[in-house]
Each structure stands twice: as structure tokens, then as C-alpha cells.
Design a protein around this motif. Sequence first.
Motif, PDB file in Angstrom:
ATOM      1  N   VAL A   1      62.177 -24.367  11.906  1.00 25.94           N
ATOM      2  CA  VAL A   1      63.616 -24.137  11.821  1.00 25.94           C
ATOM      3  C   VAL A   1      64.033 -23.956  10.375  1.00 25.94           C
ATOM      4  O   VAL A   1      64.900 -23.144  10.053  1.00 25.94           O
ATOM      5  N   PHE A   2      63.375 -24.668   9.462  1.00 25.64           N
ATOM      6  CA  PHE A   2      63.750 -24.610   8.060  1.00 25.64           C
ATOM      7  C   PHE A   2      63.316 -23.286   7.439  1.00 25.64           C
ATOM      8  O   PHE A   2      64.057 -22.690   6.651  1.00 25.64           O
ATOM      9  N   SER A   3      62.117 -22.799   7.782  1.00 24.57           N
ATOM     10  CA  SER A   3      61.671 -21.521   7.231  1.00 24.57           C
ATOM     11  C   SER A   3      62.475 -20.361   7.787  1.00 24.57           C
ATOM     12  O   SER A   3      62.605 -19.327   7.150  1.00 24.57           O
ATOM     13  N   CYS A   4      63.044 -20.531   8.983  1.00 26.91           N
ATOM     14  CA  CYS A   4      63.876 -19.483   9.557  1.00 26.91           C
ATOM     15  C   CYS A   4      65.143 -19.261   8.739  1.00 26.91           C
ATOM     16  O   CYS A   4      65.765 -18.201   8.825  1.00 26.91           O
ATOM     17  N   CYS A   5      65.564 -20.271   7.993  1.00 24.57           N
ATOM     18  CA  CYS A   5      66.792 -20.183   7.208  1.00 24.57           C
ATOM     19  C   CYS A   5      66.550 -19.676   5.795  1.00 24.57           C
ATOM     20  O   CYS A   5      67.448 -19.721   4.952  1.00 24.57           O
ATOM     21  N   HIS A   6      65.337 -19.199   5.523  1.00 20.56           N
ATOM     22  CA  HIS A   6      65.030 -18.693   4.184  1.00 20.56           C
ATOM     23  C   HIS A   6      65.892 -17.469   3.882  1.00 20.56           C
ATOM     24  O   HIS A   6      65.986 -16.552   4.715  1.00 20.56           O
ATOM     25  N   PRO A   7      66.513 -17.393   2.699  1.00 22.18           N
ATOM     26  CA  PRO A   7      67.420 -16.273   2.385  1.00 22.18           C
ATOM     27  C   PRO A   7      66.777 -14.908   2.515  1.00 22.18           C
ATOM     28  O   PRO A   7      67.438 -13.936   2.915  1.00 22.18           O
ATOM     29  N   ASP A   8      65.481 -14.793   2.174  1.00 22.18           N
ATOM     30  CA  ASP A   8      64.808 -13.487   2.255  1.00 22.18           C
ATOM     31  C   ASP A   8      64.748 -12.963   3.684  1.00 22.18           C
ATOM     32  O   ASP A   8      64.742 -11.748   3.907  1.00 22.18           O
ATOM     33  N   LYS A   9      64.706 -13.882   4.670  1.00 22.68           N
ATOM     34  CA  LYS A   9      64.614 -13.467   6.071  1.00 22.68           C
ATOM     35  C   LYS A   9      65.990 -13.226   6.681  1.00 22.68           C
ATOM     36  O   LYS A   9      66.106 -12.610   7.740  1.00 22.68           O
ATOM     37  N   LEU A  10      67.017 -13.731   6.030  1.00 22.36           N
ATOM     38  CA  LEU A  10      68.368 -13.589   6.572  1.00 22.36           C
ATOM     39  C   LEU A  10      69.132 -12.440   5.930  1.00 22.36           C
ATOM     40  O   LEU A  10      70.138 -11.998   6.477  1.00 22.36           O
ATOM     41  N   ARG A  11      68.657 -11.950   4.793  1.00 16.29           N
ATOM     42  CA  ARG A  11      69.364 -10.909   4.070  1.00 16.29           C
ATOM     43  C   ARG A  11      69.432  -9.617   4.882  1.00 16.29           C
ATOM     44  O   ARG A  11      68.435  -9.148   5.413  1.00 16.29           O
ATOM     45  N   GLY A  12      70.619  -9.045   4.977  1.00 26.40           N
ATOM     46  CA  GLY A  12      70.810  -7.766   5.658  1.00 26.40           C
ATOM     47  C   GLY A  12      70.980  -7.864   7.163  1.00 26.40           C
ATOM     48  O   GLY A  12      71.136  -6.842   7.833  1.00 26.40           O
ATOM     49  N   ARG A  13      70.936  -9.066   7.725  1.00 19.28           N
ATOM     50  CA  ARG A  13      71.109  -9.224   9.174  1.00 19.28           C
ATOM     51  C   ARG A  13      72.585  -9.116   9.534  1.00 19.28           C
ATOM     52  O   ARG A  13      73.444  -9.649   8.825  1.00 19.28           O
ATOM     53  N   PRO A  14      72.904  -8.464  10.646  1.00 19.67           N
ATOM     54  CA  PRO A  14      74.309  -8.403  11.085  1.00 19.67           C
ATOM     55  C   PRO A  14      74.784  -9.761  11.586  1.00 19.67           C
ATOM     56  O   PRO A  14      73.963 -10.607  11.984  1.00 19.67           O
ATOM     57  N   PRO A  15      76.106  -9.999  11.590  1.00 16.34           N
ATOM     58  CA  PRO A  15      76.626 -11.295  12.056  1.00 16.34           C
ATOM     59  C   PRO A  15      76.200 -11.639  13.479  1.00 16.34           C
ATOM     60  O   PRO A  15      76.014 -12.813  13.812  1.00 16.34           O
ATOM     61  N   THR A  16      76.050 -10.614  14.320  1.00 19.42           N
ATOM     62  CA  THR A  16      75.664 -10.879  15.711  1.00 19.42           C
ATOM     63  C   THR A  16      74.259 -11.479  15.812  1.00 19.42           C
ATOM     64  O   THR A  16      73.963 -12.204  16.764  1.00 19.42           O
ATOM     65  N   PHE A  17      73.399 -11.187  14.833  1.00 18.10           N
ATOM     66  CA  PHE A  17      72.052 -11.756  14.810  1.00 18.10           C
ATOM     67  C   PHE A  17      72.122 -13.284  14.761  1.00 18.10           C
ATOM     68  O   PHE A  17      71.411 -13.981  15.493  1.00 18.10           O
ATOM     69  N   PHE A  18      73.000 -13.800  13.915  1.00 17.82           N
ATOM     70  CA  PHE A  18      73.151 -15.247  13.783  1.00 17.82           C
ATOM     71  C   PHE A  18      73.848 -15.841  15.004  1.00 17.82           C
ATOM     72  O   PHE A  18      73.505 -16.926  15.461  1.00 17.82           O
ATOM     73  N   LEU A  19      74.839 -15.094  15.530  1.00 17.81           N
ATOM     74  CA  LEU A  19      75.573 -15.577  16.703  1.00 17.81           C
ATOM     75  C   LEU A  19      74.664 -15.739  17.904  1.00 17.81           C
ATOM     76  O   LEU A  19      74.812 -16.679  18.685  1.00 17.81           O
ATOM     77  N   ILE A  20      73.714 -14.809  18.076  1.00 19.98           N
ATOM     78  CA  ILE A  20      72.790 -14.880  19.214  1.00 19.98           C
ATOM     79  C   ILE A  20      71.958 -16.162  19.126  1.00 19.98           C
ATOM     80  O   ILE A  20      71.776 -16.868  20.131  1.00 19.98           O
ATOM     81  N   HIS A  21      71.463 -16.474  17.940  1.00 22.35           N
ATOM     82  CA  HIS A  21      70.708 -17.719  17.765  1.00 22.35           C
ATOM     83  C   HIS A  21      71.566 -18.940  18.049  1.00 22.35           C
ATOM     84  O   HIS A  21      71.153 -19.869  18.754  1.00 22.35           O
ATOM     85  N   ILE A  22      72.785 -18.933  17.501  1.00 19.35           N
ATOM     86  CA  ILE A  22      73.669 -20.095  17.651  1.00 19.35           C
ATOM     87  C   ILE A  22      74.064 -20.304  19.107  1.00 19.35           C
ATOM     88  O   ILE A  22      73.998 -21.425  19.637  1.00 19.35           O
ATOM     89  N   LEU A  23      74.461 -19.214  19.783  1.00 22.99           N
ATOM     90  CA  LEU A  23      74.915 -19.334  21.173  1.00 22.99           C
ATOM     91  C   LEU A  23      73.765 -19.685  22.107  1.00 22.99           C
ATOM     92  O   LEU A  23      73.914 -20.525  23.004  1.00 22.99           O
ATOM     93  N   GLY A  24      72.613 -19.051  21.919  1.00 21.04           N
ATOM     94  CA  GLY A  24      71.452 -19.373  22.750  1.00 21.04           C
ATOM     95  C   GLY A  24      71.050 -20.828  22.588  1.00 21.04           C
ATOM     96  O   GLY A  24      70.773 -21.532  23.574  1.00 21.04           O
ATOM     97  N   GLY A  25      71.023 -21.300  21.327  1.00 23.71           N
ATOM     98  CA  GLY A  25      70.699 -22.701  21.081  1.00 23.71           C
ATOM     99  C   GLY A  25      71.728 -23.643  21.671  1.00 23.71           C
ATOM    100  O   GLY A  25      71.383 -24.695  22.226  1.00 23.71           O
ATOM    101  N   ALA A  26      73.016 -23.274  21.584  1.00 21.44           N
ATOM    102  CA  ALA A  26      74.086 -24.133  22.116  1.00 21.44           C
ATOM    103  C   ALA A  26      74.003 -24.250  23.631  1.00 21.44           C
ATOM    104  O   ALA A  26      74.226 -25.330  24.201  1.00 21.44           O
ATOM    105  N   ILE A  27      73.669 -23.143  24.301  1.00 24.28           N
ATOM    106  CA  ILE A  27      73.558 -23.177  25.763  1.00 24.28           C
ATOM    107  C   ILE A  27      72.428 -24.112  26.188  1.00 24.28           C
ATOM    108  O   ILE A  27      72.581 -24.929  27.105  1.00 24.28           O
ATOM    109  N   LEU A  28      71.287 -24.022  25.507  1.00 26.62           N
ATOM    110  CA  LEU A  28      70.163 -24.893  25.868  1.00 26.62           C
ATOM    111  C   LEU A  28      70.397 -26.323  25.423  1.00 26.62           C
ATOM    112  O   LEU A  28      69.902 -27.257  26.057  1.00 26.62           O
TER     113      LEU A  28
END
Length: 490
Positions: free
Chosen positions: A275-302
Motif C-alpha cells: 500500500v505504501f509503494s502504491c503511493c509513490h509520487p512517480d507512480k501517481l504522476r499524470g493519473r486522472p482524478p478518476t484513477f484515485f476515486l476508483i481505488h478509494i470507492l472500491g476499497g470503501a465498498i469492501l
Amino acid sequence: MKLLDERLWCLFKLRWQQTLTYWSVFFSFGLCIAFLGPTILDLRCQTHSTLQQITWVFFSQQFFLLLGSSLGGLFKKTLLCSLSALFSSTLIISLVFSIIPLCHNVILLSIAMAIAGLAMGVIDTIANLQLVKLYQKDSAVFLQVLHFFIGLGALVSPLVADPFLTEENCVQSTKGSSNSSSSDIGHLRSSMAHGAGMLFHNASRYPLHTEGISITRVSFAFWIMALINLPVPAAVLALIYHERLLPCSNDSQRLLDRDSTSTTAGSADDGHGSVFSCCHPDKLRGRPPTFFLIHILGGAILFITDGIIGSYAGFVYTYAVLPPLSMAHKTAGYLDSVFWASITAGRLAFIFLSYAYKANRLLIFSLMAVILMQCLLLLFYTSDVFLFIGTCVLGLCISSVFPSMLAFTEDMLNYKGCATTVLVTSASTGEMVLQLLVGSVIHSKGSYAFMLYGTVASCIGFCLLLLLLYTQYLHKKQTGVVSSPLRSSY
């Protein structure tokens, strides 16, 4: 309709050894997650501890399971690394089963369960990751089978333990008196079936001896489970040999070099890790906002749905024995078994349904059915019969949410994100946190709050699913692929 598509069958035949190995390690997971509740009173006697002290063993297992789930993705850099972690984790589970009878101190027992929890968390993340990586767009059916094996292990474990459990107080006081009847012992055992029912709440109501002669045969149950589990690390070792990853293999170095090269080449796109390596800035750069929302919503549902499963399993007995139902403790004790049996049966049924229907439709159907059943349980809260019926149907409906959500979310992100690690960690967190929350609510507000909590939580989960489907539509629009939000991406 064919039971299994010919193409899926061909894929399975090509990868049968890998697939069966990943399924078997989830049997280890289920075997380990279900044994603690039924045996906890015998372990209390073995360690000569109080109920308040022994409940920390539950927390130790759950906390380190969460930690293992968070860190499990670190082991997926190469196939050898993943399989080595699975081999070590499954072997550790057998070793923990073997040494538990030797833990005569509650601190040592807590350490053993922490090690087992860490191994379980690693298994949970890696098996899901590898199966998704192996089948990608075809992973939904195979994930349903994977999670069926958790239920199978969870059913086997209590059956093995049951003949060796002590029906009365297993610490015989040197003064020759007993302050707890066999009825109290049965009530306590059912209450603690999954760790939450008595966790830090009202344990002092049942004074049990801590000094005296311990009389328990539960050691035999743990040694039997250690033997039952041994074929699993053997299967992982056989897969390592089959993939020619052992040093003794002539082609091992060539395959290791190829595996390392392919991993390096794909590292720019592959974000799987902890989970910590997933938050690395190099992997998050250039991602659209929906990319983060999908992770957040999927995690919240589970977080919510696995929390519902954990809290329902842990507290349905407590709910049943309190007014207005006031069931006999032996009758109420069957509710937990009914719930887990229905979850196992549901996952078996959804193996075929996931072939016939797309994952998003299964999610919509499952969560709507969960809401309906929770509302009916709330409405008929005075009916003993309907509680059994509702428990069975609820288990059937909620059983497929995790594997369906995992397949659906990974597909939305084209198998390049950290979805598996995030979802597994969120589910583990929800199962631990919501059990503690529900325990506090029942303790302070009464039993009716238990069903009210489940109804509210399931409604929130369904609203989050609708938001996830809309986010999927926006995500496809931003990435240049427009389709209906209710249409599956595979």
C-alpha cells in the motif's frame, strides 16, 4: 448454457498447476482464520490466563493480518519471490499449528498468532495478485473459486477441533470448587466463536479459574490441522520446481534472468506493491482524478461489506441470546455455522454465475439483495425462524462481493494499478475495525442496534457502488473509451 466456456477450460488446462496451487493456499488461509474462536477457551486454560487477557490473541492475529495484507505486494517483483513468500507463509501456518500446544503463556501465544496473521495477510494479497495476473480479463470465475476455498478451510477447521474441546471448565481449582457451569462454558464458547462477541466486552461476567490443573486435549486438534495443511506448502514447492526456479534446475538461471528482465521492463506500468509503494509520487504522476476515486470507492465498498461479514459472524450469536429473541445458547450457536456455510455455498454458486453474468451486474444484484435481507431482518426482529432464514440468505448474497469487486476494479484499471493490494487491505481493515465498533454499539445501545447498523452500512455500500459505476464511466471518457456506466469493461 455450458457450465464452463471452452476457452476458459483451455486456459485452465494450460495453467492448472499454478491455479490449483493458488486455490490451495487460500484453503490454508481459511483453515487458520477459523480455528481460534472454537478453541479459545481451551487455550485460556492452557495459558492459565483470564478472558480479558486471552482476547488480546484475537487482536494480535487481526492486526498482523492487516499488516501482512498491506505489505504482501512487496513480494510480487518476480514469480520466484511470490512463490517463495507463499511457500514460507503456508509452512509458517503449519509450524504455528504445531507450536501452539507448547505456548503455555498468553504472550507467547499472542506472538505465535501474530506470526500466523502476518503469513495469512501475505497469502491473501499474493494469491489474489497472482491469479489476477495469470488470467486478467478472465479472472472473475477463478477468483470466485479462490474465495470458495477460504470458506472450505473455515468449515474444516472447527470440525477438526470440535471432538477435542472441553465441555466444562478445563482448569480444575486446587481448592476443589468450580464457579462456572457447563452451561456458562457453552455460552462463552459460542459467544467467542469469531473473536468479536466477547472482545473486551463483559468478559468479567464469567469468573473462571486461572490457577490449578489444566485439563485439555486441544493439542491434538492443532497437530492434526498442522498435518492437514502440510500438503499446501508442498504444492507450492512443486510449483516452484515446475517453473524451474529452484537452484538445482538446469534452466533456473535462464528463467530467473528472463523473469527479472520482464519485471524491469514492466515496472514503469505495473504499480502493484505494498500500500505504501502504491503511493509513490512517480507512480501517481499524470493519473486522472478518476484513477484515485476508483481505488478509494472500491476499497470503501469492501471495507463496509467485509466489515458486515466480520461483525455479523462475530455478533449474531450475541444478538440471538439477548432480548427480545432470548434463544437458548445451543440453538443460537448454530447461526454462525449457518452463516459461514451459506457464504461457502454462495461462492460455489457464483462460480457459474460469474461466467454467465458480468461482474458489475453481480455486484448490483448482491448489494441490493443484502439491503433487502437486512431490512427484513430488521422488520422481523422478533422471529427466531426468520433469523435463521435471513442469516442463510444474507450469507449467499454477500459471498461474491469481494471476488467480483476485485475482478471489476482491476479490469477498470487495465491491471496496471494497485487495486488488489488496496482492496485486500481495505477489506482486512473493515473486518477488524467494524467488529470493534459494533461491539461497542451493542454494549452501549442494545441488541437492536446490531441489525440497524447492518442495514445502514449496506445502504451506504450500495450508494458507493453506484458512485463507482459513474466514476467508471467518467474514467473511460477521460481515457478515450466511452461506454455505459452499467456495462462491464470485460
